[in-house]
Design a protein around this motif. Sequence first.
Motif, PDB file in Angstrom:
ATOM      1  N   ALA A 204       0.825  -1.201   0.000  1.00 59.58           N
ATOM      2  CA  ALA A 204       0.000   0.000   0.000  1.00 59.58           C
ATOM      3  C   ALA A 204       0.863   1.257   0.000  1.00 59.58           C
ATOM      4  CB  ALA A 204      -0.921  -0.010   1.219  1.00 59.58           C
ATOM      5  N   ALA A 205       1.961   1.229   0.745  1.00 59.11           N
ATOM      6  CA  ALA A 205       2.867   2.373   0.782  1.00 59.11           C
ATOM      7  C   ALA A 205       3.456   2.651  -0.598  1.00 59.11           C
ATOM      8  CB  ALA A 205       3.976   2.131   1.802  1.00 59.11           C
ATOM      9  N   ALA A 206       3.830   1.594  -1.312  1.00 63.59           N
ATOM     10  CA  ALA A 206       4.389   1.764  -2.650  1.00 63.59           C
ATOM     11  C   ALA A 206       3.373   2.404  -3.593  1.00 63.59           C
ATOM     12  CB  ALA A 206       4.848   0.414  -3.188  1.00 63.59           C
ATOM     13  N   ARG A 207       2.128   1.973  -3.479  1.00 61.09           N
ATOM     14  CA  ARG A 207       1.080   2.530  -4.337  1.00 61.09           C
ATOM     15  C   ARG A 207       0.814   3.997  -4.002  1.00 61.09           C
ATOM     16  NH1 ARG A 207      -3.619  -2.110  -5.131  1.00 61.09           N
ATOM     17  NH2 ARG A 207      -2.247  -3.934  -5.218  1.00 61.09           N
ATOM     18  N   LEU A 208       0.831   4.323  -2.722  1.00 59.76           N
ATOM     19  CA  LEU A 208       0.565   5.704  -2.311  1.00 59.76           C
ATOM     20  C   LEU A 208       1.715   6.630  -2.711  1.00 59.76           C
ATOM     21  CD1 LEU A 208      -1.041   5.074   1.185  1.00 59.76           C
ATOM     22  CD2 LEU A 208      -2.157   6.072  -0.813  1.00 59.76           C
ATOM     23  N   ARG A 209       2.934   6.128  -2.661  1.00 63.11           N
ATOM     24  CA  ARG A 209       4.068   6.958  -3.097  1.00 63.11           C
ATOM     25  C   ARG A 209       3.961   7.285  -4.588  1.00 63.11           C
ATOM     26  NH1 ARG A 209       6.991   3.221   0.212  1.00 63.11           N
ATOM     27  NH2 ARG A 209       7.656   4.200   2.174  1.00 63.11           N
ATOM     28  N   ALA A 210       3.376   6.362  -5.349  1.00 60.47           N
ATOM     29  CA  ALA A 210       3.254   6.567  -6.792  1.00 60.47           C
ATOM     30  C   ALA A 210       2.050   7.444  -7.157  1.00 60.47           C
ATOM     31  CB  ALA A 210       3.144   5.224  -7.502  1.00 60.47           C
ATOM     32  N   ALA A 211       1.150   7.661  -6.203  1.00 60.26           N
ATOM     33  CA  ALA A 211      -0.078   8.402  -6.488  1.00 60.26           C
ATOM     34  C   ALA A 211       0.137   9.900  -6.329  1.00 60.26           C
ATOM     35  CB  ALA A 211      -1.194   7.908  -5.575  1.00 60.26           C
ATOM     36  N   THR A 212       1.090  10.443  -7.030  1.00 62.19           N
ATOM     37  CA  THR A 212       1.423  11.866  -6.905  1.00 62.19           C
ATOM     38  C   THR A 212       0.376  12.770  -7.542  1.00 62.19           C
ATOM     39  OG1 THR A 212       2.761  11.684  -8.923  1.00 62.19           O
ATOM     40  CG2 THR A 212       3.892  11.389  -6.804  1.00 62.19           C
ATOM     41  N   HIS A 213      -0.538  12.204  -8.304  1.00 65.76           N
ATOM     42  CA  HIS A 213      -1.564  12.988  -8.981  1.00 65.76           C
ATOM     43  C   HIS A 213      -2.754  13.295  -8.066  1.00 65.76           C
ATOM     44  CE1 HIS A 213      -2.416   8.718  -9.261  1.00 65.76           C
ATOM     45  NE2 HIS A 213      -3.682   9.002  -9.402  1.00 65.76           N
ATOM     46  N   LEU A 214      -2.825  12.622  -6.914  1.00 64.02           N
ATOM     47  CA  LEU A 214      -3.946  12.819  -6.003  1.00 64.02           C
ATOM     48  C   LEU A 214      -3.684  13.989  -5.060  1.00 64.02           C
ATOM     49  CD1 LEU A 214      -4.798   9.119  -5.051  1.00 64.02           C
ATOM     50  CD2 LEU A 214      -6.016  10.616  -6.648  1.00 64.02           C
ATOM     51  N   PRO A 215      -4.752  14.660  -4.604  1.00 62.72           N
ATOM     52  CA  PRO A 215      -4.585  15.811  -3.691  1.00 62.72           C
ATOM     53  C   PRO A 215      -4.290  15.358  -2.264  1.00 62.72           C
ATOM     54  CG  PRO A 215      -6.909  15.447  -4.151  1.00 62.72           C
ATOM     55  CD  PRO A 215      -6.155  14.490  -5.015  1.00 62.72           C
ATOM     56  N   MET A 216      -3.162  14.712  -2.084  1.00 61.90           N
ATOM     57  CA  MET A 216      -2.711  14.286  -0.770  1.00 61.90           C
ATOM     58  C   MET A 216      -1.191  14.197  -0.783  1.00 61.90           C
ATOM     59  SD  MET A 216      -3.234  10.118  -0.644  1.00 61.90           S
ATOM     60  CE  MET A 216      -4.925  10.064  -1.170  1.00 61.90           C
ATOM     61  N   GLN A 217      -0.581  14.224   0.372  1.00 56.74           N
ATOM     62  CA  GLN A 217       0.868  14.110   0.503  1.00 56.74           C
ATOM     63  C   GLN A 217       1.170  12.903   1.379  1.00 56.74           C
ATOM     64  OE1 GLN A 217       2.820  17.682   1.826  1.00 56.74           O
ATOM     65  NE2 GLN A 217       4.643  16.584   2.544  1.00 56.74           N
ATOM     66  N   PHE A 218       1.735  11.849   0.772  1.00 55.11           N
ATOM     67  CA  PHE A 218       2.003  10.639   1.531  1.00 55.11           C
ATOM     68  C   PHE A 218       3.294  10.796   2.326  1.00 55.11           C
ATOM     69  CE2 PHE A 218       3.687   6.173   1.727  1.00 55.11           C
ATOM     70  CZ  PHE A 218       2.786   5.746   2.693  1.00 55.11           C
ATOM     71  N   GLU A 219       3.184  10.567   3.646  1.00 58.38           N
ATOM     72  CA  GLU A 219       4.307  10.770   4.556  1.00 58.38           C
ATOM     73  C   GLU A 219       4.973   9.465   4.995  1.00 58.38           C
ATOM     74  OE1 GLU A 219       5.531  13.619   5.369  1.00 58.38           O
ATOM     75  OE2 GLU A 219       3.988  14.973   4.596  1.00 58.38           O
ATOM     76  N   GLY A 220       4.536   8.322   4.451  1.00 51.76           N
ATOM     77  CA  GLY A 220       5.148   7.049   4.827  1.00 51.76           C
ATOM     78  C   GLY A 220       4.446   6.417   6.018  1.00 51.76           C
ATOM     79  N   PHE A 221       5.233   5.815   6.915  1.00 51.83           N
ATOM     80  CA  PHE A 221       4.685   5.101   8.068  1.00 51.83           C
ATOM     81  C   PHE A 221       4.723   5.978   9.322  1.00 51.83           C
ATOM     82  CE2 PHE A 221       6.619   1.267   5.756  1.00 51.83           C
ATOM     83  CZ  PHE A 221       5.437   1.025   5.067  1.00 51.83           C
ATOM     84  N   ILE A 222       3.809   5.672  10.243  1.00 45.20           N
ATOM     85  CA  ILE A 222       3.798   6.344  11.536  1.00 45.20           C
ATOM     86  C   ILE A 222       3.542   5.306  12.617  1.00 45.20           C
ATOM     87  CG2 ILE A 222       1.323   6.883  11.471  1.00 45.20           C
ATOM     88  CD1 ILE A 222       2.024   9.563  12.851  1.00 45.20           C
ATOM     89  N   GLU A 223       4.208   5.458  13.752  1.00 41.29           N
ATOM     90  CA  GLU A 223       4.038   4.519  14.853  1.00 41.29           C
ATOM     91  C   GLU A 223       2.986   5.033  15.836  1.00 41.29           C
ATOM     92  OE1 GLU A 223       7.761   2.516  16.297  1.00 41.29           O
ATOM     93  OE2 GLU A 223       8.710   4.157  15.172  1.00 41.29           O
TER      94      GLU A 223
END
Length: 347
Positions: A204-223
């Motif tokens: 899921a993280a890999a897919r979100l990193r590639a989704a640069t066209h969406l109005p969101m900023q993926f920050e990776g993982f959080i604990e």
Amino acid sequence: MSDQFPSDRALIAVDAMGGDDGLAVMLAGVARARRRFEGTRFLLVGDERAIGDGLANHPNLAQHAQIVHAPEVVGSSEKPTQAIRRARTTSMGIAIDLVKQGRAAAAVSSGNTGAMMAMAKLSLRMLPGIDRPALAALLPTLGATDMVMLDLGANTECDARNLMQFAVMGAAYARTTLDLACPRVALLNIGSEDQKGTGEIRDAAARLRAATHLPMQFEGFIEGDRLSRGEVDVIVCDGFSGNIALKTAEGTARFVADLLRRAFSSSMRSRIGFLISRPATELLRDHLDPNNHNGAVFLGLNGIVVKSHGGANEVGVATAIGNAVKMVRNDLCRRIGDDLGHMEQAA
């Protein structure tokens, strides 16, 4: 929906019989929401005579509300399968059906969560491109705004596609409710390193990193220990992990409040210290009060359904209704559909 309900005149169906504290609290909450969101109208679903008597205490609300009679109520411990069979006669089922019929723009209930989820999914169905609905809520943080967290219990097991869809829905919800142009999104994980977590989470993280066209900023993982820091706006996880994290956070907030209460009452000096620090403690209590963050939404449905906490007071009920009004005014379902369409095109 948006053609039938102009943005300044949302029509909200309220299950007036849900909630632990009864009809009086529900009506007081609706009246409070009406004062805050002018132009909003209500369909109050439940026992016609009881609601009519209760409205006598809220004349201003009575002018902007219509009663829809429902002879039965879903029990707090009733199984979803049982509740579904009585959907046409219960206040919760009728409120949701009003959204399906197009007579209401959203439904709000403080009743049985499992029954509400089952009824809403069966009646409203899923938005195109969504496999499963997710339960999302707002949680307090140290940042400038609350944060969105999902899923909080609707799906105990999720694959990468589910988590990706949850991220899209959560970001759309954050833009709608928190007025954020490009929400920061993170996946809840056991570590912040790329190699940590299950295969589904890493995928899921890999897919979100590639989704640069969406109005969101993926920050990776959080604990889990950084949930309330305000570093991200949307936290995505499976329902099993999310429910545990939510209940742990709520328990910790109550623990801190009880600990402070005990400390301030332990001696005369402590009581004097409490009087001096009272403005700060009042601010803390207000920030942690769940009634100020009430109202979870079932994202992914072809309609807006908001779950208010069963023990919410009138402030909490009004907060949940306010969230529903914001989602209607900002056409949340359309936003989610648009984002999913962009995601599918890019894929």
